[in-house]
Write a protein that holds these residues in place. Structure first.
Motif, short mmCIF file in Angstrom:
data_model
loop_
_atom_site.label_atom_id
_atom_site.label_comp_id
_atom_site.label_asym_id
_atom_site.label_seq_id
_atom_site.Cartn_x
_atom_site.Cartn_y
_atom_site.Cartn_z
N SER A 161 0.83 -1.20 0.00
CA SER A 161 0.00 0.00 0.00
C SER A 161 0.87 1.26 0.00
N PRO A 162 0.76 2.09 -1.05
CA PRO A 162 1.54 3.34 -1.03
C PRO A 162 1.00 4.25 0.07
N VAL A 163 1.91 4.80 0.88
CA VAL A 163 1.46 5.64 2.01
C VAL A 163 2.12 7.01 1.97
N GLY A 164 1.38 7.98 2.47
CA GLY A 164 1.85 9.37 2.43
C GLY A 164 2.82 9.68 3.55
N ALA A 165 3.30 10.90 3.55
CA ALA A 165 4.19 11.37 4.61
C ALA A 165 3.41 11.37 5.92
N TYR A 166 4.03 10.88 6.98
CA TYR A 166 3.33 10.81 8.27
C TYR A 166 3.13 12.20 8.86
N TYR A 167 4.06 13.09 8.53
CA TYR A 167 3.98 14.47 9.05
C TYR A 167 3.92 15.46 7.89
N PRO A 168 2.80 15.52 7.17
CA PRO A 168 2.77 16.40 6.01
C PRO A 168 2.98 17.88 6.38
N GLU A 169 2.60 18.25 7.60
CA GLU A 169 2.81 19.65 8.00
C GLU A 169 4.01 19.78 8.92
N GLY A 170 4.89 18.82 8.86
CA GLY A 170 6.07 18.88 9.73
C GLY A 170 5.84 18.06 10.98
N PHE A 171 6.93 17.78 11.61
CA PHE A 171 7.06 16.96 12.80
C PHE A 171 6.20 17.52 13.93
N ASN A 172 5.19 16.76 14.38
CA ASN A 172 4.25 17.33 15.35
C ASN A 172 4.12 16.50 16.62
N PRO A 173 4.40 17.06 17.81
CA PRO A 173 4.28 16.26 19.03
C PRO A 173 2.83 15.80 19.27
N ILE A 174 2.68 14.58 19.76
CA ILE A 174 1.36 14.03 20.03
C ILE A 174 1.05 14.07 21.53
N LYS A 175 -0.24 13.90 21.84
CA LYS A 175 -0.69 13.86 23.24
C LYS A 175 -1.08 12.42 23.55
N ILE A 176 -0.56 11.87 24.64
CA ILE A 176 -0.91 10.49 24.98
C ILE A 176 -1.49 10.36 26.39
N TRP A 177 -2.20 9.29 26.59
CA TRP A 177 -3.05 9.08 27.74
C TRP A 177 -2.64 7.80 28.46
N VAL A 178 -2.46 7.87 29.77
CA VAL A 178 -2.11 6.70 30.57
C VAL A 178 -3.33 6.33 31.41
N THR A 179 -3.73 5.07 31.37
CA THR A 179 -4.91 4.66 32.12
C THR A 179 -4.66 3.40 32.94
N ALA A 302 5.55 6.00 11.88
CA ALA A 302 5.92 7.40 12.08
C ALA A 302 7.43 7.58 12.23
N VAL A 303 8.17 6.51 12.31
CA VAL A 303 9.61 6.48 12.62
C VAL A 303 9.83 6.96 14.06
N ILE A 304 9.78 8.28 14.25
CA ILE A 304 9.88 8.84 15.60
C ILE A 304 8.69 9.77 15.79
N SER A 305 8.04 9.65 16.94
CA SER A 305 6.87 10.47 17.20
C SER A 305 7.04 11.18 18.54
N PRO A 306 7.42 12.46 18.53
CA PRO A 306 7.62 13.17 19.78
C PRO A 306 6.30 13.28 20.56
N VAL A 307 6.40 13.19 21.87
CA VAL A 307 5.23 13.31 22.73
C VAL A 307 5.30 14.66 23.45
N GLY A 308 4.25 15.46 23.32
CA GLY A 308 4.26 16.80 23.91
C GLY A 308 3.46 16.88 25.19
N GLU A 309 2.58 15.89 25.42
CA GLU A 309 1.71 15.95 26.60
C GLU A 309 1.32 14.54 27.03
N ILE A 310 1.32 14.32 28.35
CA ILE A 310 0.86 13.03 28.89
C ILE A 310 -0.17 13.30 29.97
#
Ligand code: PLP
Length: 354
Positions: A161-179, A302-310
């Motif tokens: 499956s051809p896939v697009g750039a994971y960060y089309p608008e540039g490298f963006n930190p994600i928010k993750i949730w611990v439960t 994503a190769v590397i996915s920075p996390v900005g919030e937990i």
């Protein structure tokens, strides 16, 4: 074994590189191979991409006896196509097979089949920076039978499956949730296998995370609900007081190839990197004392996915002011430069296809 090749009569129109997205467009051909106890793995073939006709009692549909892999083919600036450590994926597929009582596959043969399929579909590998051709090898149990036991017959297939750039608008930190309400896997289970059930089991927590505005779940261990394990489809890294820490592989964590590559690069660069247990309390404490520098995920997509919030319970922490950190950026650049052939490959990780 000889691979039989049947070419598609009509080729599909290829999508624009700019609007590929992830995982909804498939190429013209697929690889198929069957297993039965008499012949073992047999009848390897590349043929037109097509639906699989199945008996409704097919065991995979009822008891999820199946395994899969995920890797990518990359187009270099010179136009050639290459893979990144594909032998690791083939090895891991067999490790997953052992966990699910599925007969193992000859690794050299499977890797060659995969390369042959990608070579045939080379025009489907997109060229725009950071796009790629995602490769999904899969094995499913095919006995039509409702008793619970390992199947006698299997189908192995590879789709592309051809896939697009994971960060089309540039490298963006994600928010993750611990439960503490849900767990993904437990020691002694199948957490370290890439098997469908693990993903089905993660959906409810993922849904809840989304409803709360978080993109993914950072899982705690299933026994003590204390130690950090991994994110949806990525392994996790923490930079605390200059030291890079990633949870050790305890049996319930998927041994990521990106994870392994980050560790290898860090060692080559003489960075301080440690594989050990790390608890959510230690993480929150490190943030409180101001020594939590960075958090990032690592996985093929994503190769590397920075996390900005937990978020954990009532506490929310912002990491590195919600910005991409230097360490995350260093690994992202180094890995993608090797994958796309923009830099030397000091580790011998690249396998050319064309
Ligand atoms: C595939 C996967 C990873 C990442 O593995 P890579 O080989 O780096 O792509 C991590 N965690 C889970 C649960 C996965 O399925």
């Amino acid at each position: 074994m000889q691979i039989t090749i049947t070419k598609a009569e009509n080729l599909k129109p290829k999508p624009e590189d700019a609007n590929l997205g992830f995982g909804s467009i498939f190429t013209d051909h697929m690889f198929n191979m069957d297993y039965n106890p008499e012949k073992g793995w047999h009848n390897p073939r590349i043929e037109p991409y097509a639906a699989i006709e199945m008996d409704p009692a097919t065991m995979m549909l009822h008891y999820a006896q199946g395994v899969f892999e995920g890797l990518k083919a990359y187009r270099t600036r010179s136009g050639s196509v290459q893979l990144f450590r594909p032998e690791k994926n083939v090895k891991r597929l067999n490790r997953s097979c052992r966990a699910l009582c599925i007969p193992e596959v000859n690794e050299t043969f499977l890797l060659n089949s995969l390369k042959q399929l990608v070579a045939l579909e080379k025009d489907w590998v997109p060229s725009v920076p950071e796009t790629s051709l995602y490769i999904r090898p899969t094995i499913i149990a095919t006995d039509p039978f409702l008793g619970v036991r390992a199947s006698n017959t299997y189908r192995l297939f590879i789709i592309l499956s051809p896939v697009g750039a994971y960060y089309p608008e540039g490298f963006n930190p994600i928010k993750i949730w611990v439960t503490k309400d849900y767990v993904r896997a437990v020691r002694g289970g199948v957490g370290e296998a890439k098997t469908p059930g693990n993903y089905a089991a993660s959906l409810r927590a993922g849904d809840e995370a989304h409803k709360n505005g978080y993109s993914q779940v950072l899982w705690l261990d299933g026994v003590e609900l204390k130690y950090l394990e991994e994110v949806g489809s990525m392994n996790i890294f923490f930079v605390i007081d200059g030291e890079i820490i990633t949870p050790s592989l305890t049996g319930s964590i998927l041994p990521g190839i990106t994870r392994d590559s980050v560790i290898a690069l860090a060692k080559m660069w003489n960075m301080k990197i440690t594989e050990r247990k790390i608890s959510i309390d230690e993480l929150m404490g490190a943030h409180e004392t101001g020594i939590l520098n960075e958090v990032f995920g690592a996985g093929t997509a994503a190769v590397i996915s920075p996390v900005g919030e937990i978020k954990y319970g009532k506490k929310t922490i912002i990491i590195n002011n919600g910005k991409v950190g230097l360490v995350a950026n260093k690994f992202y650049t180094a890995l993608t430069d090797i994958q796309y052939g923009r830099a030397e490959d000091p580790m011998g990780w690249i396998v050319p296809v064309t």
